[in-house]
Design a protein around this motif. Structure first.
Motif, PDB file in Angstrom:
ATOM      1  N   ALA B 275      79.419  -5.463 -10.411  1.00  0.00           N
ATOM      2  CA  ALA B 275      80.766  -4.955 -10.673  1.00  0.00           C
ATOM      3  C   ALA B 275      81.029  -3.790  -9.722  1.00  0.00           C
ATOM      4  N   VAL B 276      82.283  -3.657  -9.267  1.00  0.00           N
ATOM      5  CA  VAL B 276      82.622  -2.565  -8.342  1.00  0.00           C
ATOM      6  C   VAL B 276      83.815  -1.800  -8.905  1.00  0.00           C
ATOM      7  N   ILE B 277      83.718  -0.477  -8.842  1.00  0.00           N
ATOM      8  CA  ILE B 277      84.792   0.357  -9.380  1.00  0.00           C
ATOM      9  C   ILE B 277      85.135   1.462  -8.382  1.00  0.00           C
ATOM     10  N   GLY B 278      86.435   1.691  -8.182  1.00  0.00           N
ATOM     11  CA  GLY B 278      86.888   2.680  -7.210  1.00  0.00           C
ATOM     12  C   GLY B 278      87.438   3.930  -7.882  1.00  0.00           C
ATOM     13  N   TYR B 279      88.110   4.765  -7.079  1.00  0.00           N
ATOM     14  CA  TYR B 279      88.656   6.028  -7.578  1.00  0.00           C
ATOM     15  C   TYR B 279      89.846   6.359  -6.692  1.00  0.00           C
ATOM     16  N   ASP B 280      90.992   6.613  -7.255  1.00  0.00           N
ATOM     17  CA  ASP B 280      92.238   7.034  -6.582  1.00  0.00           C
ATOM     18  C   ASP B 280      93.409   6.146  -6.986  1.00  0.00           C
ATOM     19  N   GLY B 281      93.183   4.803  -6.907  1.00  0.00           N
ATOM     20  CA  GLY B 281      94.294   3.908  -7.230  1.00  0.00           C
ATOM     21  C   GLY B 281      95.298   3.805  -6.104  1.00  0.00           C
ATOM     22  N   VAL B 282      94.824   3.575  -4.873  1.00  0.00           N
ATOM     23  CA  VAL B 282      95.758   3.384  -3.760  1.00  0.00           C
ATOM     24  C   VAL B 282      96.442   2.029  -3.914  1.00  0.00           C
ATOM     25  N   THR B 283      97.573   1.875  -3.232  1.00  0.00           N
ATOM     26  CA  THR B 283      98.380   0.656  -3.351  1.00  0.00           C
ATOM     27  C   THR B 283      97.550  -0.608  -3.127  1.00  0.00           C
ATOM     28  N   GLN B 284      96.658  -0.539  -2.150  1.00  0.00           N
ATOM     29  CA  GLN B 284      95.852  -1.683  -1.762  1.00  0.00           C
ATOM     30  C   GLN B 284      94.974  -2.211  -2.900  1.00  0.00           C
ATOM     31  N   ALA B 285      94.653  -1.373  -3.887  1.00  0.00           N
ATOM     32  CA  ALA B 285      93.716  -1.772  -4.945  1.00  0.00           C
ATOM     33  C   ALA B 285      94.192  -3.028  -5.674  1.00  0.00           C
ATOM     34  N   ALA B 286      95.487  -3.092  -5.963  1.00  0.00           N
ATOM     35  CA  ALA B 286      96.017  -4.194  -6.764  1.00  0.00           C
ATOM     36  C   ALA B 286      96.071  -5.499  -5.979  1.00  0.00           C
ATOM     37  N   ARG B 287      96.281  -5.415  -4.673  1.00  0.00           N
ATOM     38  CA  ARG B 287      96.464  -6.646  -3.911  1.00  0.00           C
ATOM     39  C   ARG B 287      95.171  -7.088  -3.233  1.00  0.00           C
ATOM     40  N   ASN B 288      94.088  -6.321  -3.427  1.00  0.00           N
ATOM     41  CA  ASN B 288      92.810  -6.728  -2.854  1.00  0.00           C
ATOM     42  C   ASN B 288      92.320  -7.998  -3.553  1.00  0.00           C
ATOM     43  N   THR B 289      91.466  -8.774  -2.866  1.00  0.00           N
ATOM     44  CA  THR B 289      90.835  -9.932  -3.489  1.00  0.00           C
ATOM     45  C   THR B 289      89.335  -9.707  -3.487  1.00  0.00           C
ATOM     46  N   PRO B 290      88.676  -9.505  -4.630  1.00  0.00           N
ATOM     47  CA  PRO B 290      89.252  -9.367  -5.967  1.00  0.00           C
ATOM     48  C   PRO B 290      89.999  -8.041  -6.110  1.00  0.00           C
ATOM     49  N   SER B 291      91.008  -8.032  -7.002  1.00  0.00           N
ATOM     50  CA  SER B 291      91.716  -6.771  -7.240  1.00  0.00           C
ATOM     51  C   SER B 291      90.717  -5.750  -7.787  1.00  0.00           C
ATOM     52  N   LEU B 292      90.963  -4.472  -7.464  1.00  0.00           N
ATOM     53  CA  LEU B 292      89.952  -3.443  -7.697  1.00  0.00           C
ATOM     54  C   LEU B 292      90.171  -2.700  -9.010  1.00  0.00           C
ATOM     55  N   THR B 293      89.107  -2.600  -9.801  1.00  0.00           N
ATOM     56  CA  THR B 293      89.111  -1.687 -10.942  1.00  0.00           C
ATOM     57  C   THR B 293      88.998  -0.273 -10.392  1.00  0.00           C
ATOM     58  N   THR B 294      89.880   0.614 -10.842  1.00  0.00           N
ATOM     59  CA  THR B 294      89.883   1.949 -10.245  1.00  0.00           C
ATOM     60  C   THR B 294      90.447   2.981 -11.209  1.00  0.00           C
ATOM     61  N   ILE B 295      89.989   4.214 -11.043  1.00  0.00           N
ATOM     62  CA  ILE B 295      90.579   5.339 -11.762  1.00  0.00           C
ATOM     63  C   ILE B 295      91.818   5.729 -10.971  1.00  0.00           C
ATOM     64  N   ALA B 296      92.976   5.306 -11.469  1.00  0.00           N
ATOM     65  CA  ALA B 296      94.213   5.483 -10.707  1.00  0.00           C
ATOM     66  C   ALA B 296      94.855   6.811 -11.079  1.00  0.00           C
ATOM     67  N   ILE B 297      94.930   7.701 -10.103  1.00  0.00           N
ATOM     68  CA  ILE B 297      95.612   8.976 -10.302  1.00  0.00           C
ATOM     69  C   ILE B 297      97.110   8.739 -10.104  1.00  0.00           C
ATOM     70  N   ASP B 298      97.916   9.413 -10.905  1.00  0.00           N
ATOM     71  CA  ASP B 298      99.369   9.293 -10.744  1.00  0.00           C
ATOM     72  C   ASP B 298      99.796  10.244  -9.623  1.00  0.00           C
ATOM     73  N   TRP B 299      99.768   9.739  -8.377  1.00  0.00           N
ATOM     74  CA  TRP B 299     100.026  10.603  -7.222  1.00  0.00           C
ATOM     75  C   TRP B 299     101.438  11.136  -7.185  1.00  0.00           C
ATOM     76  N   ARG B 300     102.382  10.374  -7.742  1.00  0.00           N
ATOM     77  CA  ARG B 300     103.765  10.864  -7.774  1.00  0.00           C
ATOM     78  C   ARG B 300     103.850  12.110  -8.656  1.00  0.00           C
ATOM     79  N   GLU B 301     103.241  12.009  -9.853  1.00  0.00           N
ATOM     80  CA  GLU B 301     103.245  13.158 -10.755  1.00  0.00           C
ATOM     81  C   GLU B 301     102.454  14.324 -10.152  1.00  0.00           C
ATOM     82  N   PHE B 302     101.342  13.996  -9.543  1.00  0.00           N
ATOM     83  CA  PHE B 302     100.490  14.992  -8.890  1.00  0.00           C
ATOM     84  C   PHE B 302     101.307  15.785  -7.866  1.00  0.00           C
TER      85      PHE B 302
END
Lengths: 340, 340
Positions: B275-302
């Motif tokens: 299993a692979v897990i990332g950190y940040d939640g960049v746009t690319q995470a969702a469209r990657n194959t396989p899509s990436l599990t990630t700790i997605a920071i709300d950069w807009r709110e940040f």
């Protein structure tokens, strides 16, 4: 600390030549200039910025107007331009410009006229009046301008060769039912009326595919913005209405990533059922699954040529020449997305 | 053109409240402020920048020091900060800073002191002296600073909660032999001595995994720079020496993309084998194959919190308060890379 004299000794060149090379003078041959740069790097030479700038009445800063920093190609380019200006001992400030936003343009104008020695800018979404005003205030280099006749210095990609190489590849893998994502159906003659990179890319593709015996159905040329989400939506819509195609030509890599993901979600195999090809060659292309076939522009060279040209204009070393257009290198990188 | 009066009418608020809200005054409740902003957007209200700034003796420009614009997270953040300052009628200029480069820092100092009302900066690779000098010249907000005691205003991610949520997920899918990519093995107590986001991320992960009954072998914590290429190299080396693991925790998404690609190239299935897990939640995470599990920071709110805080400091609305730390929202997005 290393001096110009040290570099001259190490390269067996005259102090004058080294000094010209470090200033980006175009009279120094590119090979010599890069020898000087390498020696400067190896010796850890850093330009004494403030001293040189004070002598010349300069700020040592270049202003770069960037679009959509959240996308990979513009942000990669902003980074390369920052690196290329640093090679000249200069620094870059970047402003993100929203197309058509007056406040953005006013601020950019004010910032660059107050603080910058020169400007690097992209023509998309900038009015002729704004360009004219900017160019009157400071030396200016355009990125990917295809205006004819040429009004400003520009660095651009050889679109015709790029499209021709890619179209040949598309034909060689046996594709014939092509869709193009990212611009309206446009013929070359019409594209030449506009300074719009998308229209030029699509027109050159249509012409190059024609040369390979592939006619593009105007209904299969889809005008969408250059985001992956837009490509995914377009692919889903095409599949839903039963449109049949064996190759998706995307006018940038973001579109290609979106198309690949959407095709996978529809159970369509890439490249077996549909080949996908991008444009730009962003870092992500190689590590994508499947890796992306793309027309990879050499962004480092692109940035360096733009900065070298701008620096030569700032130094007035060629002020009586008319505007010039420089072309950058590219290569067609064959990835898994078209390998069959 | 819409005026403040129009917004007041549309929102049923007083002109003073609307004016405070548009200026980012913290005394306006967030809910009210966003109502005002929405109405301003809907009415097409644009701040008359120069008039307001002239009155206030300001430039209307914020300076942002960015690292590595070629990477997705910093460039996405630069874009969000530009958008957030525009909400206040201000503009952002961005400079790419190479860690430890004196000329970069000197230029940034000069640019911001001459031209900017305030500064947003990341602590990585900046000396205490430079920070001190910058903060004396202009109001300054740090991004992701974990210094203790707090010296400057900062907006940061709740690292402990993020790690705890992700560690719980790792345990829940049955993983136990974990590798961590992106920092040296560090315990929380030691991390707190340093203002380094990588050390904090790894220390919180080690603690959170411990709470889930998973002990991390120090040899399985790999200190590499946050590039996909570095992750690919590390994975190949681990596989070659026969190291066995069932989960790769990556301290940013770039590392995760590199790890996924390298595992595929080694014939190891994600998520079935690892299993692979990332950190940040960049746009690319969702469209990657396989899509990436990630700790997605709300950069807009940040970005919005950082800019709102900076604007309130510029307006001296809370000048007697000590430094504050604001936290931003996040969510664990479960993608295909850990779905089993």
């Amino acid at each position: 600390m290393a001096t110009i004299e040290d570099i001259a000794k190490a390269t067996h060149l005259s102090i004058a030549t080294v000094s010209y090379a470090l200033r980006g003078d175009p009279r120094v041959r590119p090979k010599t200039a890069s020898r000087v740069r390498e020696a400067a790097d190896a010796l850890g030479y850093t330009v004494n910025l403030s001293a040189r700038n004070l002598r010349a009445g300069r700020t040592g800063i270049i202003g770069f107007a960037a679009y959509e920093l959240r996308l990979q190609q513009p942000s990669q380019l902003a980074s390369e331009i920052s690196d290329a200006t640093a090679q000249h001992g200069l620094r870059t400030i970047i402003q993100q410009i929203a197309s058509g936003d007056r406040n953005d343009m006013n601020t950019f104008q004010r910032t660059t006229s107050q603080l910058c020695d020169g400007i690097i800018i992209n023509p998309s979404g900038i009015s002729q009046e704004d360009l004219h005003r900017l160019s009157k205030s400071k030396p200016l280099v355009m990125l990917d301008s295809y205006a004819s006749p040429l009004q400003y210095d520009t660095v651009r990609t050889p679109q015709q060769q790029c499209a021709s190489k890619a179209a040949h590849h598309v034909a060689s893998i046996g594709c014939s039912r092509v869709i193009i994502l990212g611009a309206p159906y446009t013929l070359r003659k019409e594209a030449q009326q506009h300074d719009d990179i998308g229209l030029h890319r699509v027109a050159e593709y249509i012409a190059a595919l024609h040369d390979e015996g592939i006619e593009v159905d105007p209904r299969n040329v889809i005008n969408i913005p250059w985001y992956s989400g837009a490509a995914a939506k377009a692919i889903h819509a095409l599949i839903k209405e039963g449109r049949s195609f064996d190759c998706a030509i995307c006018l940038n890599d973001e579109l290609a990533f979106g198309a690949i993901r959407a095709l996978a979600d529809c159970g369509i195999r890439v490249p077996d059922d549909v080949a996908v090809i991008g444009y730009d060659g962003v870092t992500q292309a190689a590590r994508n699954t499947p890796s992306l076939t793309t027309i990879a522009i050499d962004w480092r060279e692109f940035a360096r040529k733009a900065v070298d040209l701008l620096v030569s204009r700032i130094n007035h070393t060629n002020e009586h020449d008319g505007p010039v257009a420089l072309e950058t290198g590219y290569q067609l990188i064959i990835g898994e997305s078209t390998r069959r």
